[in-house]
Each structure stands twice: as C-alpha cells, then as structure tokens.
Design a protein around this motif. Structure first.
Motif, PDB file in Angstrom:
ATOM      1  N   ALA A 249      50.214  53.183  34.619  1.00 17.89           N
ATOM      2  CA  ALA A 249      50.593  53.872  32.771  1.00 17.89           C
ATOM      3  C   ALA A 249      51.070  53.027  31.780  1.00 17.89           C
ATOM      4  N   GLY A 250      51.592  51.896  32.060  1.00 16.02           N
ATOM      5  CA  GLY A 250      51.506  51.004  31.018  1.00 16.02           C
ATOM      6  C   GLY A 250      51.355  50.180  30.671  1.00 16.02           C
ATOM      7  N   MET A 251      50.500  49.528  31.221  1.00 12.19           N
ATOM      8  CA  MET A 251      49.447  48.243  30.632  1.00 12.19           C
ATOM      9  C   MET A 251      48.268  48.084  31.138  1.00 12.19           C
ATOM     10  N   ILE A 252      47.206  47.519  31.444  1.00 10.52           N
ATOM     11  CA  ILE A 252      45.618  47.356  31.119  1.00 10.52           C
ATOM     12  C   ILE A 252      45.739  45.828  31.118  1.00 10.52           C
ATOM     13  N   SER A 253      45.610  44.765  32.671  1.00 12.42           N
ATOM     14  CA  SER A 253      45.798  44.117  32.561  1.00 12.42           C
ATOM     15  C   SER A 253      44.671  43.206  31.931  1.00 12.42           C
ATOM     16  N   HIS A 254      45.435  41.735  31.099  1.00 14.71           N
ATOM     17  CA  HIS A 254      44.256  41.075  30.592  1.00 14.71           C
ATOM     18  C   HIS A 254      43.139  40.442  31.665  1.00 14.71           C
ATOM     19  N   PRO A 255      41.733  40.927  30.998  1.00 15.08           N
ATOM     20  CA  PRO A 255      41.066  40.924  31.859  1.00 15.08           C
ATOM     21  C   PRO A 255      40.413  39.800  32.444  1.00 15.08           C
ATOM     22  N   GLY A 256      40.892  38.237  31.938  1.00 11.66           N
ATOM     23  CA  GLY A 256      40.615  37.033  31.746  1.00 11.66           C
ATOM     24  C   GLY A 256      41.539  36.909  32.619  1.00 11.66           C
ATOM     25  N   VAL A 257      42.603  37.135  32.758  1.00 14.35           N
ATOM     26  CA  VAL A 257      43.946  37.328  33.735  1.00 14.35           C
ATOM     27  C   VAL A 257      43.839  37.657  35.596  1.00 14.35           C
ATOM     28  N   ARG A 258      42.975  38.551  35.506  1.00 12.06           N
ATOM     29  CA  ARG A 258      42.374  39.443  36.457  1.00 12.06           C
ATOM     30  C   ARG A 258      41.143  39.082  37.253  1.00 12.06           C
ATOM     31  N   ARG A 259      40.741  38.830  36.812  1.00 13.73           N
ATOM     32  CA  ARG A 259      38.902  37.926  36.912  1.00 13.73           C
ATOM     33  C   ARG A 259      39.337  36.191  37.674  1.00 13.73           C
ATOM     34  N   ALA A 260      40.240  35.989  37.307  1.00 12.78           N
ATOM     35  CA  ALA A 260      41.018  34.586  37.815  1.00 12.78           C
ATOM     36  C   ALA A 260      41.262  34.259  38.983  1.00 12.78           C
ATOM     37  N   LEU A 261      42.310  35.436  38.929  1.00 13.90           N
ATOM     38  CA  LEU A 261      42.641  36.307  40.391  1.00 13.90           C
ATOM     39  C   LEU A 261      42.164  36.305  40.962  1.00 13.90           C
ATOM     40  N   GLU A 262      40.763  37.419  41.064  1.00 12.20           N
ATOM     41  CA  GLU A 262      39.688  37.893  42.122  1.00 12.20           C
ATOM     42  C   GLU A 262      39.178  36.120  42.593  1.00 12.20           C
ATOM     43  N   ARG A 263      38.819  35.367  41.227  1.00 14.71           N
ATOM     44  CA  ARG A 263      37.876  33.945  42.058  1.00 14.71           C
ATOM     45  C   ARG A 263      38.385  33.358  42.987  1.00 14.71           C
ATOM     46  N   VAL A 264      39.976  33.481  42.303  1.00 13.07           N
ATOM     47  CA  VAL A 264      41.004  32.100  42.979  1.00 13.07           C
ATOM     48  C   VAL A 264      40.777  32.451  45.041  1.00 13.07           C
ATOM     49  N   ALA A 265      41.113  34.173  44.654  1.00 13.90           N
ATOM     50  CA  ALA A 265      41.443  34.749  45.910  1.00 13.90           C
ATOM     51  C   ALA A 265      39.575  35.228  46.998  1.00 13.90           C
ATOM     52  N   ARG A 266      39.076  35.468  45.984  1.00 20.69           N
ATOM     53  CA  ARG A 266      37.351  34.731  47.315  1.00 20.69           C
ATOM     54  C   ARG A 266      37.532  33.902  47.623  1.00 20.69           C
ATOM     55  N   ALA A 267      37.508  32.437  46.924  1.00 27.12           N
ATOM     56  CA  ALA A 267      37.570  31.070  47.536  1.00 27.12           C
ATOM     57  C   ALA A 267      38.124  30.423  48.016  1.00 27.12           C
ATOM     58  N   ARG A 268      39.603  31.011  48.502  1.00 24.48           N
ATOM     59  CA  ARG A 268      40.757  31.096  48.757  1.00 24.48           C
ATOM     60  C   ARG A 268      40.140  31.645  50.786  1.00 24.48           C
ATOM     61  N   ASP A 269      39.153  32.971  50.323  1.00 21.87           N
ATOM     62  CA  ASP A 269      39.456  33.762  51.709  1.00 21.87           C
ATOM     63  C   ASP A 269      40.507  34.715  51.743  1.00 21.87           C
ATOM     64  N   ILE A 270      40.889  34.990  50.449  1.00 27.84           N
ATOM     65  CA  ILE A 270      42.241  35.848  51.253  1.00 27.84           C
ATOM     66  C   ILE A 270      42.262  37.558  50.823  1.00 27.84           C
ATOM     67  N   PRO A 271      42.552  38.005  51.537  1.00 26.83           N
ATOM     68  CA  PRO A 271      41.774  40.005  51.145  1.00 26.83           C
ATOM     69  C   PRO A 271      42.813  39.933  50.154  1.00 26.83           C
ATOM     70  N   TYR A 272      42.451  40.937  49.204  1.00 25.90           N
ATOM     71  CA  TYR A 272      42.390  41.724  48.419  1.00 25.90           C
ATOM     72  C   TYR A 272      42.189  43.037  47.893  1.00 25.90           C
ATOM     73  N   GLN A 273      42.880  43.667  47.238  1.00 27.76           N
ATOM     74  CA  GLN A 273      42.581  45.799  46.614  1.00 27.76           C
ATOM     75  C   GLN A 273      42.691  45.192  45.133  1.00 27.76           C
ATOM     76  N   LEU A 274      41.540  45.953  44.683  1.00 17.24           N
ATOM     77  CA  LEU A 274      41.894  46.407  43.357  1.00 17.24           C
ATOM     78  C   LEU A 274      42.757  47.263  43.135  1.00 17.24           C
ATOM     79  N   GLU A 275      43.926  47.515  42.130  1.00 19.62           N
ATOM     80  CA  GLU A 275      45.126  48.076  41.914  1.00 19.62           C
ATOM     81  C   GLU A 275      44.861  49.004  40.891  1.00 19.62           C
ATOM     82  N   VAL A 276      45.111  50.454  40.817  1.00 22.96           N
ATOM     83  CA  VAL A 276      44.772  51.520  39.807  1.00 22.96           C
ATOM     84  C   VAL A 276      45.452  52.322  39.857  1.00 22.96           C
TER      85      VAL A 276
END
Ligand SMILES: [Zn+2]
Length: 339
Positions: A249-276
């Motif tokens: 309710a207070g912010m929208i993540s910078h898409p560049g930061v969010r995508r970098a986090l997702e890329r890093v997670a995928r590259a290292r096989d770190i389980p992740y989920q998107l939060e809204v």
C-alpha cells in the motif's frame, strides 16, 4: 542462527526506545563492519566497503516493535494507554505487557471480558486499561509516558518458530547473518538497523536522506494468505520461499531492482515468491521517496499472525532470504535493465 533470533526477540524495544536492541545488534556487527555509526534518531549503520566501483546499497531492517504508551493513570491504579504502531484490538484482551522497569500487567477493558463474547464490536482504545496489580495510584511505579511492550514467549517448533516481535527482529537477524556470509562485493553496503518503523517509517526516512544510497532494500516480514479462509487474498505461503516485493500500500518496487532480485534467485536456485500486499508498508516506502528518489525494492520473510503476540515464520524461508540477499549484494548488476 536460532539462538541469535531468540536473543533479538527477547529484547525490549518499542518504537523510540530501541536502545537495548541497538546495543545487542552492535555487539554482533562491530567485528564484521568497516565502520559503525549511529545517527541522531538512533539508526545504526554498519558499513561493509566494496572492492570495486559498485553502487551504494542500503539494506535496512527495523529494530523497533509495536507497544503501548500510558496516557492517564486512574486513582484506583488502572493505566489508560494508546498504541505505538498498529495495534490489533482483538489481540489485547488478557494479553500481558511489560514495562522497561520490569513491571508486568494484564490488559482488559471497560465492561469486562464478557463484552466481546458473541462477536460484539471491540471497544475503542480509550476504553482499555492495563492492570499491574496496584491497589491504588500511590503503589504504581509506572505512569504517564511509560511504554509497555507485549510479553510474547519465544518457542522453537523445529522447522518453524513462534514469537512476537519477529516483525522485524527476524529482519535484523537476516542482516547480521548476511554480513557474516558476504565475503566480497563490488558495492558499498550499508547494513542499516532503523528506528520507529512501526509509527510511520520515521527512522528510514532520515537514514536514507543522510546516507544517500543509490539503491535501497528493506528486509521485513510480510503476512501470508495460507491460513483457513484468510481475510485478504494474498499469494504468499509460509515455507514458500523468499518473498520479493512487487508492491504494497505504500510503495511500488523499482522494476529494475525487483527483476535483478528475481534473476539472482533463479540463477542460484533460491526458492522465491512474488509479494503483493493490499495494505501496509515497510521502510522501503521512506527510502524510495528520499531526496530525489532512490531505486528501492524489498525482500520479505513470510509470516503468519504479524503484530500478534505469537507470529510464525519458517526457517527455510529465513535461509532463502539470507541466500538471496547475500547473492544480490555481491552481484555486479543490482539493477536489471528495463525491458
Ligand atoms: Zn515490520
């Protein structure tokens, strides 16, 4: 790490009174940091200098917890209060509180406990009181302006942990653990332990203004939607992996930061989920809107029952958040190009 979490959770630190928590964290981070500073509001900064020409990244978790502040004392010895941070009224009845001087009491409200049976509306904050067992006003050793924290025992359930104040001491534990594991990074990383998040992200606002990061990252808890018939439709699951925030309710993540986090997670096989999240926010909201703007994202630890006296988290999620944060902070490209 469980021992560290227990230690952090059992320390007194309502918003504005984070001194004990800060002293404890300082002990842990001092040997790991290149520089330690505390600002005028009480934010603690532990800098790990980068080895290249990277960015300046602020990773922040808040030290404070919700609590109650005494507003008036009645002659009979009962203490009226208002909330520090978002207090769920339904959690008050029969709950124990403890003041900084060790005085303990129980919360009740006008009309007694019977008033809420049968689903009647809960009384306003002004109709609640704390009873510390005093027979009169004269016996009291606490009064107007004193702050009570909720009594909330810590339990290790094995895979999962139970304890109030995991919001956001678990984030503090994650930052400390990440400092230990972060061997090298091209970036200057400012591990920031903020004050007064629960009363309106006040510490993070001045922290980001003063330290001028290029990138901001909040580490906090986020509520799951995986209990029976949840009030809000939320995709997060306990044990479902590190939560990468898209928006709250207070912010929208910078898409560049969010995508970098997702890329890093995928590259290292770190389980992740998107939060809204359709409500609430974190320190990320204040960091993002600091000065001329900071590219900001957030990683969350999924949590059940936030702001109640027993929150639940999963140790796999904690581990995945530490792995993701460590990998992200050492990645040469913390901002993904826009598509
Ligand atoms: Zn929080």
């Amino acid at each position: 790490m469980k021992a560290l979490i227990k230690q952090l959770v059992e320390t007194y630190g309502p918003s504005g009174f984070e001194d004990e928590v800060r002293a404890l964290i300082r002990q842990h981070v001092e040997p790991l940091a290149d520089d330690i500073q505390v600002d005028a509001m009480g934010n603690l900064f532990a800098l790990k200098r980068g080895e290249g020409s990277g960015r300046r990244i602020m990773a922040a978790a808040h030290m404070d917890e919700i609590g109650l502040i005494i507003t008036q004392v009645e002659d009979a010895g009962f203490l009226r209060f208002s909330g520090i941070g978002g207090i769920p009224h339904k959690a008050l009845l029969g709950t124990r509180v403890r003041f900084a001087n060790g005085v303990t009491g129980v919360i009740s409200h006008d009309g007694g406990a019977a008033a809420e049976i049968g689903g009647k509306e809960l009384p306003d904050m002004g109709q609640w009181f704390i009873d510390v067992g005093a027979r009169s006003k004269e016996e009291l050793t606490v009064g107007v302006g004193d702050i009570a924290a909720f009594v909330r025992p810590f339990d290790d359930l094995g895979q999962r942990l139970l304890g109030g104040g995991l919001d956001d001491r678990i984030g503090c534990a994650v930052l400390i653990e990440t400092m230990k594991r972060l061997e090298s990074s091209p970036h200057d990383v400012i591990f920031t332990f903020t004050v007064q998040e629960e009363v309106g992200v006040r510490g993070a606002r001045v922290a980001a203004f003063g330290r001028e990061p290029d990138i901001g990252l909040a580490v906090d808890v986020a509520p799951t939607g995986d209990t029976p018939h949840p009030r809000h439709p939320i995709a997060l699951k306990l044990g479902g992996g590190a939560a990468i925030k898209v928006a709250d309710a207070g912010m929208i993540s910078h898409p560049g930061v969010r995508r970098a986090l997702e890329r890093v997670a995928r590259a290292r096989d770190i389980p992740y989920q998107l939060e809204v999240l359709p409500f609430g926010s974190t320190d990320a909201a204040a960091m993002q809107a600091s000065r001329a703007g900071v590219m900001t994202g957030a990683i969350s630890i999924p949590s059940r029952y936030p702001h109640l006296t027993a929150e639940m988290i999963d140790m796999d999620d904690v581990e995945n958040v530490v792995r993701l944060l460590t990998a992200y902070l050492s990645d040469p490209n913390p901002i993904e190009n826009q598509e």
